[in-house]
Design a protein around this motif. Structure first.
Motif, PDB file in Angstrom:
ATOM      1  N   ILE A   1       0.839  -1.198   0.000  1.00 51.83           N
ATOM      2  CA  ILE A   1       0.000   0.000   0.000  1.00 51.83           C
ATOM      3  C   ILE A   1       0.875   1.249   0.000  1.00 51.83           C
ATOM      4  CG2 ILE A   1      -1.741   1.307   1.271  1.00 51.83           C
ATOM      5  CD1 ILE A   1      -2.800  -1.228  -0.072  1.00 51.83           C
ATOM      6  N   LYS A   2       1.990   1.178   0.702  1.00 52.75           N
ATOM      7  CA  LYS A   2       2.922   2.310   0.714  1.00 52.75           C
ATOM      8  C   LYS A   2       3.461   2.581  -0.682  1.00 52.75           C
ATOM      9  CE  LYS A   2       6.807   4.260   3.273  1.00 52.75           C
ATOM     10  NZ  LYS A   2       6.002   5.349   3.840  1.00 52.75           N
ATOM     11  N   ALA A   3       3.715   1.524  -1.430  1.00 52.71           N
ATOM     12  CA  ALA A   3       4.193   1.690  -2.803  1.00 52.71           C
ATOM     13  C   ALA A   3       3.112   2.357  -3.662  1.00 52.71           C
ATOM     14  CB  ALA A   3       4.569   0.331  -3.390  1.00 52.71           C
ATOM     15  N   MET A   4       1.842   2.017  -3.425  1.00 58.75           N
ATOM     16  CA  MET A   4       0.750   2.670  -4.132  1.00 58.75           C
ATOM     17  C   MET A   4       0.734   4.159  -3.795  1.00 58.75           C
ATOM     18  SD  MET A   4      -3.390   1.937  -3.897  1.00 58.75           S
ATOM     19  CE  MET A   4      -3.230   0.262  -4.503  1.00 58.75           C
ATOM     20  N   GLU A   5       0.864   4.465  -2.515  1.00 62.62           N
ATOM     21  CA  GLU A   5       0.867   5.861  -2.078  1.00 62.62           C
ATOM     22  C   GLU A   5       2.018   6.640  -2.716  1.00 62.62           C
ATOM     23  OE1 GLU A   5      -1.066   5.217   2.396  1.00 62.62           O
ATOM     24  OE2 GLU A   5       1.110   5.220   2.121  1.00 62.62           O
ATOM     25  N   GLN A   6       3.193   6.031  -2.735  1.00 64.04           N
ATOM     26  CA  GLN A   6       4.369   6.704  -3.297  1.00 64.04           C
ATOM     27  C   GLN A   6       4.233   6.925  -4.800  1.00 64.04           C
ATOM     28  OE1 GLN A   6       7.466   4.036  -1.931  1.00 64.04           O
ATOM     29  NE2 GLN A   6       7.823   5.231  -0.052  1.00 64.04           N
ATOM     30  N   SER A   7       3.494   6.038  -5.476  1.00 65.48           N
ATOM     31  CA  SER A   7       3.360   6.153  -6.934  1.00 65.48           C
ATOM     32  C   SER A   7       2.528   7.366  -7.346  1.00 65.48           C
ATOM     33  CB  SER A   7       2.746   4.873  -7.509  1.00 65.48           C
ATOM     34  OG  SER A   7       1.361   4.800  -7.215  1.00 65.48           O
ATOM     35  N   ILE A   8       1.714   7.894  -6.420  1.00 62.47           N
ATOM     36  CA  ILE A   8       0.901   9.070  -6.753  1.00 62.47           C
ATOM     37  C   ILE A   8       1.343  10.323  -6.002  1.00 62.47           C
ATOM     38  CG2 ILE A   8      -1.117   7.746  -7.441  1.00 62.47           C
ATOM     39  CD1 ILE A   8      -2.353   8.328  -4.699  1.00 62.47           C
ATOM     40  N   THR A   9       2.131  10.142  -4.934  1.00 62.13           N
ATOM     41  CA  THR A   9       2.621  11.302  -4.180  1.00 62.13           C
ATOM     42  C   THR A   9       3.527  12.149  -5.065  1.00 62.13           C
ATOM     43  OG1 THR A   9       2.427  10.254  -2.013  1.00 62.13           O
ATOM     44  CG2 THR A   9       4.050  12.016  -2.227  1.00 62.13           C
ATOM     45  N   GLY A  10       3.275  13.438  -5.066  1.00 62.67           N
ATOM     46  CA  GLY A  10       4.036  14.355  -5.909  1.00 62.67           C
ATOM     47  C   GLY A  10       3.342  14.708  -7.202  1.00 62.67           C
ATOM     48  N   MET A  11       2.310  13.952  -7.570  1.00 65.67           N
ATOM     49  CA  MET A  11       1.534  14.304  -8.760  1.00 65.67           C
ATOM     50  C   MET A  11       0.835  15.640  -8.520  1.00 65.67           C
ATOM     51  SD  MET A  11      -0.100  10.597  -9.901  1.00 65.67           S
ATOM     52  CE  MET A  11      -0.893  11.278 -11.355  1.00 65.67           C
ATOM     53  N   LYS A  12       0.641  16.399  -9.584  1.00 62.28           N
ATOM     54  CA  LYS A  12       0.046  17.737  -9.456  1.00 62.28           C
ATOM     55  C   LYS A  12      -1.102  17.916 -10.449  1.00 62.28           C
ATOM     56  CE  LYS A  12       4.237  19.879  -7.631  1.00 62.28           C
ATOM     57  NZ  LYS A  12       5.200  21.007  -7.720  1.00 62.28           N
ATOM     58  N   PRO A  13      -2.192  17.196 -10.232  1.00 65.71           N
ATOM     59  CA  PRO A  13      -3.328  17.304 -11.155  1.00 65.71           C
ATOM     60  C   PRO A  13      -4.036  18.646 -11.037  1.00 65.71           C
ATOM     61  CG  PRO A  13      -3.919  15.981  -9.259  1.00 65.71           C
ATOM     62  CD  PRO A  13      -2.449  16.244  -9.142  1.00 65.71           C
ATOM     63  N   ARG A  14      -4.562  19.121 -12.155  1.00 71.98           N
ATOM     64  CA  ARG A  14      -5.388  20.332 -12.134  1.00 71.98           C
ATOM     65  C   ARG A  14      -6.787  19.987 -11.648  1.00 71.98           C
ATOM     66  NH1 ARG A  14      -3.879  25.027 -14.047  1.00 71.98           N
ATOM     67  NH2 ARG A  14      -1.970  25.185 -15.286  1.00 71.98           N
ATOM     68  N   TYR A  15      -7.413  20.942 -10.972  1.00 74.85           N
ATOM     69  CA  TYR A  15      -8.795  20.755 -10.543  1.00 74.85           C
ATOM     70  C   TYR A  15      -9.537  22.077 -10.606  1.00 74.85           C
ATOM     71  CZ  TYR A  15      -7.612  22.635  -5.854  1.00 74.85           C
ATOM     72  OH  TYR A  15      -7.215  23.429  -4.798  1.00 74.85           O
ATOM     73  N   ILE A  16     -10.865  21.983 -10.495  1.00 71.17           N
ATOM     74  CA  ILE A  16     -11.719  23.171 -10.524  1.00 71.17           C
ATOM     75  C   ILE A  16     -11.943  23.640  -9.091  1.00 71.17           C
ATOM     76  CG2 ILE A  16     -13.952  24.127 -11.225  1.00 71.17           C
ATOM     77  CD1 ILE A  16     -14.171  21.856 -13.272  1.00 71.17           C
ATOM     78  N   PRO A  17     -11.448  24.804  -8.721  1.00 72.76           N
ATOM     79  CA  PRO A  17     -11.640  25.270  -7.352  1.00 72.76           C
ATOM     80  C   PRO A  17     -13.089  25.669  -7.092  1.00 72.76           C
ATOM     81  CG  PRO A  17     -10.584  26.972  -8.648  1.00 72.76           C
ATOM     82  CD  PRO A  17     -10.675  25.763  -9.528  1.00 72.76           C
ATOM     83  N   GLU A  18     -13.428  25.701  -5.824  1.00 72.12           N
ATOM     84  CA  GLU A  18     -14.802  25.999  -5.397  1.00 72.12           C
ATOM     85  C   GLU A  18     -15.385  27.235  -6.059  1.00 72.12           C
ATOM     86  OE1 GLU A  18     -16.039  28.186  -1.498  1.00 72.12           O
ATOM     87  OE2 GLU A  18     -15.526  26.123  -1.002  1.00 72.12           O
ATOM     88  N   GLN A  19     -14.603  28.313  -6.143  1.00 70.55           N
ATOM     89  CA  GLN A  19     -15.134  29.585  -6.670  1.00 70.55           C
ATOM     90  C   GLN A  19     -15.491  29.508  -8.150  1.00 70.55           C
ATOM     91  OE1 GLN A  19     -12.097  29.170  -5.359  1.00 70.55           O
ATOM     92  NE2 GLN A  19     -10.493  30.217  -6.529  1.00 70.55           N
ATOM     93  N   ASN A  20     -14.999  28.479  -8.857  1.00 71.90           N
ATOM     94  CA  ASN A  20     -15.296  28.330 -10.281  1.00 71.90           C
ATOM     95  C   ASN A  20     -16.475  27.393 -10.556  1.00 71.90           C
ATOM     96  OD1 ASN A  20     -13.151  29.996 -10.737  1.00 71.90           O
ATOM     97  ND2 ASN A  20     -11.809  28.446 -11.630  1.00 71.90           N
ATOM     98  N   LEU A  21     -17.212  27.021  -9.501  1.00 69.65           N
ATOM     99  CA  LEU A  21     -18.310  26.071  -9.653  1.00 69.65           C
ATOM    100  C   LEU A  21     -19.671  26.746  -9.783  1.00 69.65           C
ATOM    101  CD1 LEU A  21     -17.222  23.244  -7.191  1.00 69.65           C
ATOM    102  CD2 LEU A  21     -17.255  23.163  -9.694  1.00 69.65           C
ATOM    103  N   LYS A  22     -19.663  28.024 -10.097  1.00 68.47           N
ATOM    104  CA  LYS A  22     -20.926  28.739 -10.279  1.00 68.47           C
ATOM    105  C   LYS A  22     -21.531  28.385 -11.639  1.00 68.47           C
ATOM    106  CE  LYS A  22     -19.471  32.389  -7.145  1.00 68.47           C
ATOM    107  NZ  LYS A  22     -19.093  33.810  -6.976  1.00 68.47           N
ATOM    108  N   ASN A  23     -22.822  28.656 -11.772  1.00 68.04           N
ATOM    109  CA  ASN A  23     -23.581  28.234 -12.946  1.00 68.04           C
ATOM    110  C   ASN A  23     -23.258  29.121 -14.149  1.00 68.04           C
ATOM    111  OD1 ASN A  23     -25.425  26.962 -14.589  1.00 68.04           O
ATOM    112  ND2 ASN A  23     -27.212  27.982 -13.702  1.00 68.04           N
ATOM    113  N   THR A  24     -22.161  28.784 -14.843  1.00 67.08           N
ATOM    114  CA  THR A  24     -21.721  29.567 -15.992  1.00 67.08           C
ATOM    115  C   THR A  24     -21.745  28.709 -17.257  1.00 67.08           C
ATOM    116  OG1 THR A  24     -19.398  28.951 -15.714  1.00 67.08           O
ATOM    117  CG2 THR A  24     -20.185  30.911 -14.507  1.00 67.08           C
ATOM    118  N   LYS A  25     -21.760  29.371 -18.400  1.00 67.82           N
ATOM    119  CA  LYS A  25     -21.715  28.668 -19.675  1.00 67.82           C
ATOM    120  C   LYS A  25     -20.428  27.856 -19.789  1.00 67.82           C
ATOM    121  CE  LYS A  25     -22.135  29.494 -24.671  1.00 67.82           C
ATOM    122  NZ  LYS A  25     -22.300  30.541 -25.725  1.00 67.82           N
TER     123      LYS A  25
END
Length: 286
Positions: free
Chosen positions: A188-212
């Motif tokens: 399980i530690k090897a699984m954790e290490q395989s993704i630690t350091g990854m920097k995926p983009r995400y949509i922050p809370e303030q960008n979740l408003k009802n926009t086109k």
């Protein structure tokens, strides 16, 4: 009456079809019957992945929320349980059902196959190969051609998360199979290490408003991962995107409502009320 009787016979036949590697499948007759019944209901639906995801997501509304249904066996088995769901097993159940319909193979046997491929790395059923972290789950399911990791456009994907995964190996006592099998901890530690350091983009809370822009970016049926600041974790909750007139909502197995719901609250409002949640990641099934 004849049609109903014939349908009942077909249900029993299809539900009793023995899945591959049946010795590793844990299910009740009610689960196999429900799977086949859901396929029957979906037969007239528009043939698209997003539509199936929302359809099956809604069909499971009201199913009780029960945590840790995968942890009840002394050894890892492919658990099929449509009677009790948590946020992860809910999403996996909906995705497996949807894949079967897209493939034109709506059988219980194929459902078990799809669930195994979605839940376990390379489809190998074991505790260390279960995809415990959503970032790892996305990574493997992208590799297997099951989902796409959506991280654009920017905006609304204006934020990056630096993944630091270590919750399971720093809280071993919370996981009975890790306690029972200390040798699993290193895996399980090897699984954790395989993704630690990854920097995926995400949509922050303030960008979740009802926009086109948001409506064109997040689609009905997309898989939502709630980004968290909780130490050792990267994602705290999963759900399925569904658009209403007022904006983006989420189908999810909710610990707050104790069942699967289509939340009346906007996803934006949901995140506003969660102090440790900062935004959402998106995976899209295809």
């Amino acid at each position: 009456m004849i049609r109903r009787s014939l349908f009942a016979v077909l249900l029993l036949w299809a539900a009793s079809t023995i899945p591959t590697s049946a010795q590793r499948v844990d299910y009740q007759k009610a689960d196999s019957l429900r799977v086949v019944s859901l396929f029957k209901k979906a037969s007239g639906q528009q043939h698209s992945m997003g539509n199936y995801m929302v359809f099956f997501g809604r069909q499971l509304r009201g199913v009780p929320y029960v945590a840790k249904t995968l942890e009840l066996n002394k050894e890892e088995r492919l658990v099929v349980n449509l009677r009790q769901l948590d946020c992860t097993t809910y999403v996996e159940t909906v995705l497996a059902l949807s894949r079967c319909m897209m493939q034109g193979k709506p059988t219980f046997s194929n459902y078990c196959t799809q669930l195994r491929l979605i839940r376990y790395a390379r489809g190998v059923v074991s505790y260390p190969t279960r995809q415990h972290y959503f970032t790892y789950w996305i990574k493997q399911n992208v590799s297997d051609g099951i989902v796409k990791d959506i991280q654009s456009p920017n905006p609304p994907f204006t934020a990056r998360q630096t993944v630091k995964a270590n919750y399971m190996t720093t809280h071993v006592s919370q996981y009975p199979l890790l306690v029972a099998h200390p040798a699993f901890v290193g895996k399980i530690k090897a699984m954790e290490q395989s993704i630690t350091g990854m920097k995926p983009r995400y949509i922050p809370e303030q960008n979740l408003k009802n926009t086109k822009l948001l409506r064109s970016t997040v689609h009905d049926g997309d898989i939502i991962g709630i980004v968290t600041m909780k130490a050792g974790l990267e994602i705290s909750h999963l759900g399925i995107a569904v658009w209403h007139k007022d904006g983006l909502h989420m189908l999810n197995a909710s610990s707050m409502y104790h069942k699967v719901v289509e939340d009346n609250n906007l996803l934006y409002t949901y995140l506003k009320n969660k102090k440790t949640s900062t935004g959402i990641r998106i995976a899209r099934a295809y």
